[in-house]
Write an enzyme that holds these catalytic residues in place. Sequence first.
Site, PDB file in Angstrom:
ATOM      1  N   GLY A 180      -1.965  11.184  -9.096  1.00  0.00           N
ATOM      2  CA  GLY A 180      -1.526   9.777  -8.975  1.00  0.00           C
ATOM      3  C   GLY A 180      -1.789   9.192  -7.601  1.00  0.00           C
ATOM      4  O   GLY A 180      -1.244   8.133  -7.267  1.00  0.00           O
ATOM      5  N   GLY A 205       1.903   4.019   2.205  1.00  0.00           N
ATOM      6  CA  GLY A 205       2.881   4.577   1.251  1.00  0.00           C
ATOM      7  C   GLY A 205       4.321   4.448   1.702  1.00  0.00           C
ATOM      8  O   GLY A 205       4.838   3.351   1.886  1.00  0.00           O
ATOM      9  N   LYS A 260      -2.462  -3.924  -1.874  1.00  0.00           N
ATOM     10  CA  LYS A 260      -3.142  -4.235  -0.592  1.00  0.00           C
ATOM     11  C   LYS A 260      -4.453  -4.952  -0.793  1.00  0.00           C
ATOM     12  O   LYS A 260      -4.862  -5.775   0.023  1.00  0.00           O
ATOM     13  CB  LYS A 260      -3.335  -2.965   0.236  1.00  0.00           C
ATOM     14  CG  LYS A 260      -4.027  -1.817  -0.479  1.00  0.00           C
ATOM     15  CD  LYS A 260      -3.028  -0.870  -1.119  1.00  0.00           C
ATOM     16  CE  LYS A 260      -3.691   0.126  -2.019  1.00  0.00           C
ATOM     17  NZ  LYS A 260      -2.891   1.264  -2.358  1.00  0.00           N
ATOM     18  N   THR A 295       1.987   4.776 -12.062  1.00  0.00           N
ATOM     19  CA  THR A 295       2.525   5.686 -11.038  1.00  0.00           C
ATOM     20  C   THR A 295       3.628   5.010 -10.243  1.00  0.00           C
ATOM     21  O   THR A 295       4.749   5.527 -10.128  1.00  0.00           O
ATOM     22  CB  THR A 295       1.396   6.122 -10.072  1.00  0.00           C
ATOM     23  OG1 THR A 295       0.349   6.716 -10.842  1.00  0.00           O
ATOM     24  CG2 THR A 295       1.907   7.103  -9.042  1.00  0.00           C
ATOM     25  N   GLU A 300      -6.770   5.232  -6.437  1.00  0.00           N
ATOM     26  CA  GLU A 300      -6.761   3.903  -7.050  1.00  0.00           C
ATOM     27  C   GLU A 300      -7.357   4.002  -8.454  1.00  0.00           C
ATOM     28  O   GLU A 300      -8.066   4.969  -8.772  1.00  0.00           O
ATOM     29  CB  GLU A 300      -7.607   2.942  -6.205  1.00  0.00           C
ATOM     30  CG  GLU A 300      -7.038   2.692  -4.826  1.00  0.00           C
ATOM     31  CD  GLU A 300      -5.630   2.111  -4.867  1.00  0.00           C
ATOM     32  OE1 GLU A 300      -5.440   1.032  -5.425  1.00  0.00           O
ATOM     33  OE2 GLU A 300      -4.698   2.768  -4.352  1.00  0.00           O
ATOM     34  N   GLY A 315       1.344   8.261  -4.027  1.00  0.00           N
ATOM     35  CA  GLY A 315       2.089   8.948  -5.085  1.00  0.00           C
ATOM     36  C   GLY A 315       3.390   8.222  -5.399  1.00  0.00           C
ATOM     37  O   GLY A 315       3.823   7.320  -4.678  1.00  0.00           O
ATOM     38  N   GLU A 353       5.908  -3.606   1.731  1.00  0.00           N
ATOM     39  CA  GLU A 353       5.993  -2.353   2.510  1.00  0.00           C
ATOM     40  C   GLU A 353       5.135  -1.249   1.907  1.00  0.00           C
ATOM     41  O   GLU A 353       4.523  -0.446   2.625  1.00  0.00           O
ATOM     42  CB  GLU A 353       7.461  -1.898   2.582  1.00  0.00           C
ATOM     43  CG  GLU A 353       7.689  -0.690   3.468  1.00  0.00           C
ATOM     44  CD  GLU A 353       7.297  -0.942   4.917  1.00  0.00           C
ATOM     45  OE1 GLU A 353       7.987  -1.707   5.603  1.00  0.00           O
ATOM     46  OE2 GLU A 353       6.277  -0.383   5.366  1.00  0.00           O
ATOM     47  N   LYS A 374      -5.732  -1.868   3.835  1.00  0.00           N
ATOM     48  CA  LYS A 374      -4.492  -1.576   4.565  1.00  0.00           C
ATOM     49  C   LYS A 374      -4.636  -1.938   6.041  1.00  0.00           C
ATOM     50  O   LYS A 374      -3.717  -2.475   6.667  1.00  0.00           O
ATOM     51  CB  LYS A 374      -4.137  -0.095   4.417  1.00  0.00           C
ATOM     52  CG  LYS A 374      -3.766   0.267   2.989  1.00  0.00           C
ATOM     53  CD  LYS A 374      -3.769   1.764   2.785  1.00  0.00           C
ATOM     54  CE  LYS A 374      -3.351   2.147   1.382  1.00  0.00           C
ATOM     55  NZ  LYS A 374      -3.646   3.539   1.051  1.00  0.00           N
TER      56      LYS A 374
END
Length: 429
Positions: free
Chosen positions: A188, A135, A106, A14, A191, A303, A130, A206
């Site tokens: 997508g 996301g 992450k 993805t 995980e 996504g 980032e 995160k």
Amino acid sequence: MTAPLRIAIAGLGTVGGGVLKALQLRAHELAERAERRLEVVAVSARDRSKKRAGDVSKAFWHEEAAALAGSEADVVVELIGGEGGSALALIETALANGKHVVTANKALLAKHGARLAAQAEKGNLALKFEAAAAGGIPIVKALRESLIAHGINSVHGILNGTCNFILTDMEKTGRSFAEVLKEAQALGYAEADPALDVGGGDTAHKLALLASLAFGTAPDLKHMHVEGIAHITQADIGYAREFGYRIKLLGVARRVGGGIEQRVQPAMVRAGTPLGAVDGAFNAVAVDAGEAGPFFFEGRGAGEGPTASAVIADIVDIALGSFEPAFGKPAHTLTPLVPAPEGTAASAYYLRFDVLDIPGVVAEIAGRLAEAQVSIESMLQRGRNPGEAVSIVMITHETPQLAVARALKSIATSDKVLGAPSMIPMEMG
Ligand code: NAP
Ligand code: HSE
């Protein structure tokens, strides 16, 4: 223009597929931004015969991801996933070989981030991530570089697109948890192991990164309360609506009593507040940045498109020679996280008890709550036939978490109460 920045991409699913596609479709504009061409020179994935989102024919295909660390690339982009294994070996070797690293991983960074940041600094290399939190929202950059003047008091928000997609859909359509999860996987968002999403683990990873950036501590998963959303029922969602709330899976990190509280759990968020209005796979992060004031970031959290956007922003920063320490300050100055004293954090709570509808049951629950100094703000009970099981829902006044936990332990021993009571904190929006 200077020489092209040579990029190796490990993982073409993805995110990796999306990065490859965007680098190709927007090659000219990105070269202008980066002041040099961004050239994908090597790639790796498991199955060479799979169709990819972008064209891989011009890049050297490596069967083993580890080989990318020895390729001609200047930057290795790790988009395989997993907290160890091939992903970790690749990042360690790439840094050892003098290559900058960009990753969206992450799980890996929450565990090994401080050590890898030190390794990158030693080699004067970038370690950028980032895409690893929220996301497409540029929250890592904001915490690392922008909101630094006054210190951060708290960071909290919706950090998992899959869970927010599931909770939103269950609320709007009444579909089952399992059905909506399947759709999130097909889109997508989830995980490779969706238990990480619905069990709260992905939000925890995160949150550990955001807390590190906000408070200057090493990422810490040990001192974190983590709950997921698998136990949330249509009944809880319906009651939340009746009280004017929505259930959201939140990650919360804040300074409390000289320490830092970190928790991941479903929370009641007032409908109509900025956080309460975040729907679908969107994420949102609220930051209390002291004298700089409160900030609210919202955007797509999962996504192909949003995640590729964040990865490419990191690549362009590297092309421009802009790379700071991974967590905003030199790795050796990241302090161990001092946890807030347990149970002191206070909140109002939503409580649901499934009980036998017989005389005295409400009085018994109310009595045990009062014994633990928990005071009730409002209550709701839908009548059925006498003797049948029924739900009693209560909202408490603000109460220390320890007091509510003590009351629930006592209530759970009552023979009139069926199953474990449900307890969900009410959070500011
Ligand atoms: P994915 O769709 O499952 O893609 C994983 C890719 O890694 C696949 O191309 C797979 O190859 C490849 N791969 C697996 N094992 C490999 C190995 N040993 N060597 C080389 N390649 C290998 O996963 P994803 O959703 O793109 O996620 C990738 C990373 O981004 C994860 O760390 C994830 O947590 C993170 N992330 C994902 C999102 C998201 O919205 N999906 C958002 C933010 C961050 P094949 O294709 O040949 O099977
Ligand atoms: N599985 C993650 C999510 C991907 O649903 O938020 C983005 O990190």
